[in-house]
Design a protein around this motif. Sequence first.
Motif, PDB file in Angstrom:
ATOM      1  N   ALA A 236       0.247  19.258  17.248  1.00  0.00           N
ATOM      2  CA  ALA A 236       1.522  18.075  16.536  1.00  0.00           C
ATOM      3  C   ALA A 236       2.297  18.472  15.180  1.00  0.00           C
ATOM      4  O   ALA A 236       3.289  18.328  15.181  1.00  0.00           O
ATOM      5  CB  ALA A 236       0.485  16.729  16.351  1.00  0.00           C
ATOM      6  N   GLN A 237       1.560  19.475  14.537  1.00  0.00           N
ATOM      7  CA  GLN A 237       2.050  20.135  13.645  1.00  0.00           C
ATOM      8  C   GLN A 237       3.497  20.872  13.994  1.00  0.00           C
ATOM      9  O   GLN A 237       3.962  21.316  12.788  1.00  0.00           O
ATOM     10  CB  GLN A 237       0.567  20.535  12.229  1.00  0.00           C
ATOM     11  N   ASP A 238       3.437  21.632  15.466  1.00  0.00           N
ATOM     12  CA  ASP A 238       4.276  22.335  15.705  1.00  0.00           C
ATOM     13  C   ASP A 238       5.734  21.778  15.674  1.00  0.00           C
ATOM     14  O   ASP A 238       6.354  21.699  15.622  1.00  0.00           O
ATOM     15  CB  ASP A 238       3.919  23.052  16.042  1.00  0.00           C
ATOM     16  N   PHE A 239       5.453  20.200  15.734  1.00  0.00           N
ATOM     17  CA  PHE A 239       6.863  19.433  16.483  1.00  0.00           C
ATOM     18  C   PHE A 239       8.380  19.411  15.475  1.00  0.00           C
ATOM     19  O   PHE A 239       7.290  19.472  13.746  1.00  0.00           O
ATOM     20  CB  PHE A 239       6.783  17.940  16.447  1.00  0.00           C
ATOM     21  N   ARG A 240       9.159  19.958  16.238  1.00  0.00           N
ATOM     22  CA  ARG A 240      10.380  20.174  15.361  1.00  0.00           C
ATOM     23  C   ARG A 240      11.798  19.730  15.900  1.00  0.00           C
ATOM     24  O   ARG A 240      11.221  19.435  17.359  1.00  0.00           O
ATOM     25  CB  ARG A 240      10.351  21.389  14.481  1.00  0.00           C
ATOM     26  N   CYS A 241      11.951  19.716  15.389  1.00  0.00           N
ATOM     27  CA  CYS A 241      13.820  19.037  15.557  1.00  0.00           C
ATOM     28  C   CYS A 241      15.130  20.046  15.872  1.00  0.00           C
ATOM     29  O   CYS A 241      16.327  20.226  15.802  1.00  0.00           O
ATOM     30  CB  CYS A 241      15.068  17.838  15.516  1.00  0.00           C
ATOM     31  N   SER A 242      14.287  21.269  16.098  1.00  0.00           N
ATOM     32  CA  SER A 242      15.587  22.521  15.803  1.00  0.00           C
ATOM     33  C   SER A 242      16.193  22.339  16.902  1.00  0.00           C
ATOM     34  O   SER A 242      15.573  22.238  18.787  1.00  0.00           O
ATOM     35  CB  SER A 242      15.548  24.382  15.533  1.00  0.00           C
ATOM     36  N   PRO A 243      17.116  23.178  17.373  1.00  0.00           N
ATOM     37  CA  PRO A 243      18.651  23.219  18.427  1.00  0.00           C
ATOM     38  C   PRO A 243      17.409  23.737  19.733  1.00  0.00           C
ATOM     39  O   PRO A 243      17.116  25.106  19.979  1.00  0.00           O
ATOM     40  CB  PRO A 243      19.826  23.704  17.900  1.00  0.00           C
TER      41      PRO A 243
END
Length: 262
Positions: A236-243
């Motif tokens: 869950a710590q890896d979640f990100r919104c990068s394109p």
Amino acid sequence: LWRNPAAKPVHASGSLACNGAAELCAKRVDEVVYPGSHNAMSNPRVAGWMFPHQQQTMVRQLEGGIRALLFDVHYGYPAAKGVKTEMQGEVLTEKVKQAIGVEGFQAALRIRNRLTGAEAGTRNLYLCHGLCELGAYELTPALVEIHDFLVANPDEVLLLIVEDYVSPRDLAAAFESSGLRDFVYEGGSAPWPRLGDLIRSGRRVIVFLESGREGVPWLRPAFQEIRETPYTFRTAQDFRCSPNRGGDAGSLFLLNHWIETT
């Protein structure tokens, strides 16, 4: 209440509850959140399906509030036991190799005849995940079920995002034969229409192709319209919104938010 599937839904009171809320009727397609399910076709209710991603069928997901279905369509052949994937397409072959590795792919090919037996019918369109030998069912009956859900729920707008390994023409034919084609929106996206207008028109299903292949105008190139986040998170710590696919130009935003454990 029985509704004639051939009839356009009629709202006697003149009021709508667009995707469950009247206030959403004045919102454009790109101003509303659609709970979605990735690999929506993958579920343990299908006999013989291995490694399912969802707990329920696509219709049960819709009944539970899902409004965006992401599913995969492949060519396959019915066999003595199950379905054999058509492995002619280079794109599919490379994608499967990326998913399970070269050795896994070679092993799958070696055992497929032992698992399924000889081909016993003509090529058809199936809902599968990578390899139909690991679980498959025909596309058209599943589209009929989505059609029937829409008939029974006249205030709902759906998004369908298809990971397609079949020709647009063959996919369109399945929509035609299922009756779902009658619900498909054919208009523009600049700007997107309001949910209320889609519902009143009866054209309240928007269909996207991940491949972006041309040929059928209402099968829209997904990543010209959609921008998304990555989908290979291990924690869950890896979640990100990068394109990711679609860059940062699409008017719709697909947020991937599951943990990859395979």
